[in-house]
Scaffold this active site. Structure first.
Site, short mmCIF file in Angstrom:
data_model
loop_
_atom_site.label_atom_id
_atom_site.label_comp_id
_atom_site.label_asym_id
_atom_site.label_seq_id
_atom_site.Cartn_x
_atom_site.Cartn_y
_atom_site.Cartn_z
N GLU A 184 -6.01 -10.97 -0.72
CA GLU A 184 -6.82 -10.74 0.50
C GLU A 184 -8.30 -10.71 0.15
OE1 GLU A 184 -5.40 -7.22 2.55
OE2 GLU A 184 -3.32 -7.65 2.04
N GLU A 190 0.81 -1.23 0.00
CA GLU A 190 0.00 0.00 0.00
C GLU A 190 0.84 1.28 0.00
OE1 GLU A 190 -2.82 -0.41 3.22
OE2 GLU A 190 -3.38 -2.41 2.57
O1 G3I Z 1 -3.75 -7.87 19.33
C1 G3I Z 1 -4.21 -6.60 19.78
C2 G3I Z 1 -4.88 -6.71 21.09
O2 G3I Z 1 -3.92 -7.13 22.03
C3 G3I Z 1 -5.49 -5.39 21.46
O3 G3I Z 1 -6.17 -5.51 22.66
C4 G3I Z 1 -6.45 -4.93 20.39
C5 G3I Z 1 -7.06 -3.58 20.69
O4 G3I Z 1 -6.93 -2.67 19.62
O5 G3I Z 1 -5.74 -4.84 19.19
C6 G3I Z 1 -5.20 -6.05 18.77
O6 G3I Z 1 -4.51 -5.85 17.58
C7 G3I Z 1 -5.27 -5.64 16.43
C8 G3I Z 1 -4.88 -6.71 15.43
O7 G3I Z 1 -5.55 -6.47 14.23
C9 G3I Z 1 -5.24 -8.11 15.90
O8 G3I Z 1 -6.61 -8.23 16.01
C10 G3I Z 1 -4.96 -4.27 15.89
O9 G3I Z 1 -5.44 -3.28 16.76
C11 G3I Z 1 -5.61 -4.11 14.54
O10 G3I Z 1 -5.19 -2.88 13.97
C12 G3I Z 1 -5.20 -5.23 13.64
O11 G3I Z 1 -5.88 -5.09 12.44
C13 G3I Z 1 -5.35 -5.74 11.33
C14 G3I Z 1 -5.06 -4.68 10.25
O12 G3I Z 1 -4.67 -5.31 9.07
C15 G3I Z 1 -3.96 -3.74 10.68
O13 G3I Z 1 -2.74 -4.40 10.78
C16 G3I Z 1 -6.36 -6.74 10.83
O14 G3I Z 1 -6.44 -7.80 11.78
C17 G3I Z 1 -5.94 -7.28 9.48
O15 G3I Z 1 -7.00 -8.06 8.95
C18 G3I Z 1 -5.66 -6.15 8.53
O16 G3I Z 1 -5.23 -6.69 7.31
C19 G3I Z 1 -4.95 -5.73 6.29
C20 G3I Z 1 -3.77 -6.25 5.49
O17 G3I Z 1 -2.69 -6.53 6.34
C21 G3I Z 1 -3.36 -5.26 4.40
N1 G3I Z 1 -4.49 -4.92 3.57
C22 G3I Z 1 -5.69 -4.49 4.27
C23 G3I Z 1 -6.10 -5.50 5.31
C24 G3I Z 1 -7.41 -5.13 5.98
O18 G3I Z 1 -7.27 -3.95 6.70
#
Ligand code: G3I
Length: 483
Positions: free
Chosen positions: A408, A298
């Site tokens: 994805e 991205e």
């Molecule tokens: O693990 C922590 C947890 O300890 C905490 O309490 C909680 C509270 O915010 O957050 C948890 O982490 C989250 C993590 O997912 C695991 O669930 C993050 O906040 C959250 O930002 C993260 O989101 C991920 C996101 O990417 C950002 O990295 C999504 O799971 C994931 O599906 C998403 O995937 C992205 C691809 O990598 C790139 N393309 C877009 C796609 C969708 O957004």
């Protein structure tokens, strides 16, 4: 050991299909060759090799194949001795570059050791003279991979029959159905990756949802935290899956030791060191199982195709070039991808294409482009097809091969319309199959409706997948499977 004969279903020793098959075998890693001459006679012929000693828990047979011209083929795994042969088999396409194929040996037959692996190049699709190359016949159990020589061709085939091998067709899983097209991938996170024991056999590729990201592995500069990723990958590799590495450099969540760096040389050094070490770690730990990396994720924004400022504001496009070059230095074989979303949006796509053109022109090692595929039931499949065609055209124009991965895939379906989801998945996979020459992997960003990042954005369950919360197949599964 070498091939000394050939096998023809019409029982004659004179095999016009396999012309003097020569399997120059083949100690570990060496190459065996089977030459053929296609003719119009109606019989089936195959090359086979003994495989013995597989135990319960040895789930996959793996073999590397290529041919002088692309040909469809059927690969059988035959159990037991002659007369009690039960088999599973897969339809594949042998391409002109070596590719590793993994064949699931079938749980129903556990306890019986595998007897043979047979390769039937599709008689009808062949013309003229050619060679099939074989190497690295292995089997995979839970803890290690054992190497076998590709040994011999036998002459005791009693199948009879016309053009097809006389064994039952058994295709239960998505990745088997798509064996001649592209890998089928699933994605899961640390909290749910063990939850799909009943569904994971559908997939031969796996992506960690977050655990290979910069903000997990590289939160602290110079201290790499591979713990979660290593556990997940070990689990998935033991189950026969190859791994999509996602992702090395992404602005989202990037730690401050990178985002706060305002000096170009320093920033490039940091990116270089991080990418090199991470790619090297996974190569050293899992060999070729990590088959590709989203090196940069991205980089282009949604506003008129401008570069996102993070990293670019300090280092320009050099940050992207540095990341790819470092990854290549760490692993000469892993496929390197640029990954982004909304590629069906023409303005954004054109910006990505300009960027790729610049990378290719500058000799940056890039093997492919990931189209994330976060779609909705409103998505126009023909726009998706235009995006695929645009990347294919770029490859042709620059004379630089580019693989396309759908990395994805999910379909927003908050209204939970099974029929709409069925329609759009059917349309999308029809497009993907049409472009199977360039698309080599398709991954859904989750497995079943019980877990999706979309469910966490406050709009309720997006029902985006092929399997519902209880892991039942939805009509959309059938739309993908039945073709
Ligand atoms: O693990 C922590 C947890 O300890 C905490 O309490 C909680 C509270 O915010 O957050 C948890 O982490 C989250 C993590 O997912 C695991 O669930 C993050 O906040 C959250 O930002 C993260 O989101 C991920 C996101 O990417 C950002 O990295 C999504 O799971 C994931 O599906 C998403 O995937 C992205 C691809 O990598 C790139 N393309 C877009 C796609 C969708 O957004």
């Amino acid at each position: 050991v070498s091939f000394t004969g050939c096998v023809a279903d019409n029982g004659t020793a004179d095999c016009g299909f396999w012309l003097s098959p020569t399997l120059k075998t083949s100690s570990d890693g060496e190459e065996a060759q089977i030459s053929y001459l296609a003719n119009t006679d109606g019989f089936t012929a195959y090359a086979e090799s003994d495989v013995s000693g597989m135990k319960d828990g040895d789930v996959y047979l793996n073999v590397d194949l290529k041919a002088t011209a692309e040909i469809p083929a059927r690969v059988e795994i035959v159990y037991g001795q002659s007369g009690e042969s039960a088999a599973v088999f897969s339809e594949i396409r042998i391409g002109t570059e070596y590719e590793r194929y993994s064949f699931r040996t079938g749980n129903s037959l556990s306890g019986k050791s595998v007897s043979k692996v047979r390769i039937y190049p599709s008689y009808n699709a062949l013309s003229g003279y050619g060679i099939v190359f074989v190497k690295n016949l292995t089997y995979t159990d839970y803890y290690e991979t054992k190497f076998y020589d590709v040994k011999s061709v036998s002459d005791d085939d009693q199948n009879g029959g016309e053009n097809e091998p006389n064994v039952p067709v058994q295709v239960d899983y998505l990745h088997e159905k798509y064996a001649g097209y592209f890998k089928m991938g699933m994605c899961a996170g640390y909290n749910d990756y063990g939850n799909y024991g009943d569904l994971e056999a559908h997939y031969n590729s796996f992506t960690c949802e977050n655990e290979m990201k910069l903000y997990v592995i590289g939160q602290t500069e110079g201290r790499y935290d591979y713990d979660k990723a290593d556990r997940m990958i070990r689990y998935m590799v033991d189950r026969g899956k190859q791994i999509r590495g996602h992702t090395l450099i992404w602005y989202n969540g990037a730690p401050s030791w990178l985002t706060d760096c305002r000096d170009k040389t320093q920033l490039l050094n940091k990116i270089d060191t991080y990418c090199y070490n991470v790619v090297k770690h996974f190569k050293d730990t899992f060999g070729g199982s990590v088959y590709c990396w989203d090196v940069v994720n991205e980089a282009i924004s949604d506003s008129g195709g401008a570069y996102r400022d993070t990293f670019y504001g300090v280092a320009g496009i050099d940050y992207i070039k540095t990341a790819f070059r470092a990854a290549r230095r760490a692993d000469p074989n892993v496929k390197l991808f640029y990954n982004d979303y909304n590629m069906d949006d023409r303005v954004k796509r054109n910006a990505v294409i300009e960027m790729l053109r610049e990378l290719i022109r500058d000799g940056v090692p890039i093997d492919g482009v990931g189209m994330q595929g976060h779609y909705g039931t409103y998505t126009q499949a023909n726009n998706v097809e235009m995006a695929i065609a645009a990347f294919e055209n770029l490859a042709e124009e620059t004379n630089h091969p580019l693989e396309i991965h759908i990395t994805e895939l999910d379909v927003k379906n908050y209204e939970n319309s099974d029929s709409e989801l069925e329609r759009i998945y059917g349309e999308l996979f029809e497009v993907f199959r049409r472009h199977a020459d360039s698309i080599t992997s398709v991954t859904t960003w989750g497995v079943s409706d019980e877990h999706s990042w979309l469910n966490e954005v406050g709009k309720g369950n997006a029902h985006p997948f092929l399997f519902d919360e209880n892991h039942n197949k939805k009509p959309a599964f059938q739309a993908v499977f039945d073709f």
